[in-house]
Design a protein around this motif. Structure first.
Motif, PDB file in Angstrom:
ATOM      1  N   ILE A   1      34.572  15.882   1.435  1.00 14.72           N
ATOM      2  CA  ILE A   1      35.266  15.586   2.693  1.00 14.72           C
ATOM      3  C   ILE A   1      36.521  16.441   2.814  1.00 14.72           C
ATOM      4  N   LYS A   2      37.281  16.579   1.725  1.00 13.95           N
ATOM      5  CA  LYS A   2      38.490  17.407   1.739  1.00 13.95           C
ATOM      6  C   LYS A   2      38.157  18.870   2.013  1.00 13.95           C
ATOM      7  N   ALA A   3      36.986  19.299   1.538  1.00 13.79           N
ATOM      8  CA  ALA A   3      36.570  20.686   1.748  1.00 13.79           C
ATOM      9  C   ALA A   3      36.056  20.921   3.164  1.00 13.79           C
ATOM     10  N   GLY A   4      35.905  19.853   3.932  1.00 13.45           N
ATOM     11  CA  GLY A   4      35.401  19.988   5.291  1.00 13.45           C
ATOM     12  C   GLY A   4      33.953  20.430   5.342  1.00 13.45           C
ATOM     13  N   ASP A   5      33.168  19.979   4.364  1.00 11.34           N
ATOM     14  CA  ASP A   5      31.759  20.380   4.261  1.00 11.34           C
ATOM     15  C   ASP A   5      30.860  19.181   4.608  1.00 11.34           C
ATOM     16  N   PRO A   6      30.440  19.054   5.869  1.00 10.64           N
ATOM     17  CA  PRO A   6      29.630  17.906   6.291  1.00 10.64           C
ATOM     18  C   PRO A   6      28.298  17.786   5.551  1.00 10.64           C
ATOM     19  N   VAL A   7      27.646  18.926   5.301  1.00 10.09           N
ATOM     20  CA  VAL A   7      26.345  18.901   4.622  1.00 10.09           C
ATOM     21  C   VAL A   7      26.498  18.368   3.205  1.00 10.09           C
ATOM     22  N   GLN A   8      27.487  18.905   2.474  1.00  8.68           N
ATOM     23  CA  GLN A   8      27.722  18.454   1.108  1.00  8.68           C
ATOM     24  C   GLN A   8      28.160  16.999   1.075  1.00  8.68           C
ATOM     25  N   ALA A   9      28.993  16.601   2.023  1.00  6.65           N
ATOM     26  CA  ALA A   9      29.453  15.210   2.075  1.00  6.65           C
ATOM     27  C   ALA A   9      28.280  14.259   2.260  1.00  6.65           C
ATOM     28  N   HIS A  10      27.361  14.628   3.128  1.00  5.46           N
ATOM     29  CA  HIS A  10      26.162  13.821   3.353  1.00  5.46           C
ATOM     30  C   HIS A  10      25.336  13.742   2.081  1.00  5.46           C
ATOM     31  N   GLU A  11      25.180  14.862   1.417  1.00  5.75           N
ATOM     32  CA  GLU A  11      24.334  14.914   0.226  1.00  5.75           C
ATOM     33  C   GLU A  11      24.911  14.085  -0.923  1.00  5.75           C
ATOM     34  N   VAL A  12      26.212  14.214  -1.161  1.00 10.29           N
ATOM     35  CA  VAL A  12      26.794  13.488  -2.298  1.00 10.29           C
ATOM     36  C   VAL A  12      26.874  11.992  -2.013  1.00 10.29           C
ATOM     37  N   MET A  13      27.098  11.622  -0.755  1.00 10.01           N
ATOM     38  CA  MET A  13      27.087  10.193  -0.426  1.00 10.01           C
ATOM     39  C   MET A  13      25.671   9.647  -0.547  1.00 10.01           C
ATOM     40  N   SER A  14      24.682  10.424  -0.140  1.00  9.78           N
ATOM     41  CA  SER A  14      23.288   9.998  -0.280  1.00  9.78           C
ATOM     42  C   SER A  14      22.944   9.792  -1.749  1.00  9.78           C
ATOM     43  N   PHE A  15      23.392  10.707  -2.596  1.00 10.49           N
ATOM     44  CA  PHE A  15      23.156  10.569  -4.040  1.00 10.49           C
ATOM     45  C   PHE A  15      23.809   9.293  -4.561  1.00 10.49           C
ATOM     46  N   HIS A  16      25.025   9.031  -4.126  1.00 10.93           N
ATOM     47  CA  HIS A  16      25.750   7.829  -4.561  1.00 10.93           C
ATOM     48  C   HIS A  16      25.007   6.562  -4.148  1.00 10.93           C
ATOM     49  N   MET A  17      24.497   6.533  -2.920  1.00  3.75           N
ATOM     50  CA  MET A  17      23.764   5.361  -2.440  1.00  3.75           C
ATOM     51  C   MET A  17      22.462   5.180  -3.224  1.00  3.75           C
ATOM     52  N   LYS A  18      21.780   6.279  -3.508  1.00  3.02           N
ATOM     53  CA  LYS A  18      20.533   6.186  -4.273  1.00  3.02           C
ATOM     54  C   LYS A  18      20.793   5.687  -5.691  1.00  3.02           C
ATOM     55  N   GLN A  19      21.894   6.146  -6.283  1.00  2.00           N
ATOM     56  CA  GLN A  19      22.247   5.682  -7.620  1.00  2.00           C
ATOM     57  C   GLN A  19      22.592   4.195  -7.597  1.00  2.00           C
ATOM     58  N   SER A  20      23.156   3.731  -6.511  1.00  2.00           N
ATOM     59  CA  SER A  20      23.466   2.307  -6.379  1.00  2.00           C
ATOM     60  C   SER A  20      22.190   1.475  -6.397  1.00  2.00           C
ATOM     61  N   VAL A  21      21.139   1.984  -5.739  1.00  2.00           N
ATOM     62  CA  VAL A  21      19.851   1.293  -5.749  1.00  2.00           C
ATOM     63  C   VAL A  21      19.273   1.281  -7.157  1.00  2.00           C
ATOM     64  N   ILE A  22      19.391   2.409  -7.857  1.00  2.00           N
ATOM     65  CA  ILE A  22      18.895   2.488  -9.234  1.00  2.00           C
ATOM     66  C   ILE A  22      19.619   1.480 -10.110  1.00  2.00           C
ATOM     67  N   ARG A  23      20.942   1.397  -9.955  1.00  2.00           N
ATOM     68  CA  ARG A  23      21.714   0.432 -10.753  1.00  2.00           C
ATOM     69  C   ARG A  23      21.320  -0.992 -10.408  1.00  2.00           C
ATOM     70  N   LEU A  24      21.042  -1.232  -9.126  1.00  2.00           N
ATOM     71  CA  LEU A  24      20.618  -2.567  -8.698  1.00  2.00           C
ATOM     72  C   LEU A  24      19.310  -2.964  -9.350  1.00  2.00           C
ATOM     73  N   LEU A  25      18.377  -2.021  -9.425  1.00  2.00           N
ATOM     74  CA  LEU A  25      17.058  -2.307  -9.978  1.00  2.00           C
ATOM     75  C   LEU A  25      17.033  -2.201 -11.504  1.00  2.00           C
ATOM     76  N   VAL A  26      18.168  -1.931 -12.098  1.00  2.00           N
ATOM     77  CA  VAL A  26      18.325  -1.854 -13.553  1.00  2.00           C
ATOM     78  C   VAL A  26      17.382  -0.821 -14.164  1.00  2.00           C
TER      79      VAL A  26
END
Length: 240
Positions: free
Chosen positions: A211-236
């Motif tokens: 976000i600080k770098a002003g890179d919308p594509v990268q911001a979307h990608e890293v947030m998507s990765f974070h959300m997917k990892q949250s699902v993985i953690r949820l499912l143990v």
């Protein structure tokens, strides 16, 4: 033959009795947020029945979606959310099963990835300062203070950095559900509520940097990765 039939009926009656006692136990406040059930041997002793009788009751509870098994071993009580969100469009929604959690996480992923993308595109200095402050709060969490508030504050800061009020509004309506899922995940992993996971901090850092770098594509990608990892953690699937 008659003796076998009588024994079968006795087991069914006992398992029904145990099922009733289990249901009553899980209605107590201590289990509303979910948690790990005691070992089968301990539960069987507690209820004064054999393990086969107890297992029949546990099978019925699994079929009803009240408990789940982790890798075929421990039994975990699924949390229940009885608090209705304040937004009118969210009325009636609650989290009662892992399937509900996955659907909530899917919606959250759509909202938060778009928010991170827009926040990076806008690259608003005040909004970035808010994200940085929320990130520091998680890094310096005082002992005994739960992680949820700091974690949620970070995501709300990203939503506010879009300068689009609908993002923090949408995320805010899911606050109770998100809290419930995080608490349940921590119980599954037997992690204290005040223990900050290094991987989560790292994922937040990557979102902030994009976000600080002003890179919308990268911001979307890293947030998507974070959300997917949250699902993985949820499912143990990954205890990290």
């Amino acid at each position: 033959m008659d003796e076998i039939i009588q024994q079968t009926r006795a087991v069914k009656d006992l398992s029904s009795h145990v099922l009733g006692r289990l249901e009553t136990m899980l209605e107590g406040p201590a289990w509303q947020g979910g948690g790990r059930l005691p070992p089968e041997a301990e539960l069987a002793r507690q209820f004064g029945v054999s393990r086969p009788v107890l297992r029949k009751a546990l099978v019925k509870m699994r079929d009803a979606g009240r408990i789940i098994s982790r890798r075929g071993s421990a039994n975990f009580v699924q949390p229940r959310a009885d608090v209705v969100p304040s937004a009118a469009d969210m009325q009636g929604l609650s989290i009662q099963t892992v399937f509900d959690m996955k659907r909530c996480m899917r919606f959250r992923q759509v909202v938060e990835c778009a928010a991170a993308e827009d926040a990076a595109r806008l690259c608003d200095p005040e909004g970035i300062r808010g994200i940085e402050e929320a990130h520091r709060r998680m890094l310096t969490l005082p002992p005994g203070e739960g992680v949820f508030e700091a974690d949620f504050a970070f995501h709300m800061a990203v939503a506010r950095a879009t300068r689009n009020p609908y993002f923090p509004f949408a995320l805010g309506t899911m606050r109770n559900q998100i809290k419930l899922m995080m608490e349940f995940t921590r119980k599954l992993q037997e992690r204290p509520p005040d223990q900050v996971a290094p991987r989560v901090v790292e994922e937040h850092q990557r979102v902030l940097e994009a976000i600080k770098a002003g890179d919308p594509v990268q911001a979307h990608e890293v947030m998507s990765f974070h959300m997917k990892q949250s699902v993985i953690r949820l499912l143990v699937e990954d205890g990290a």
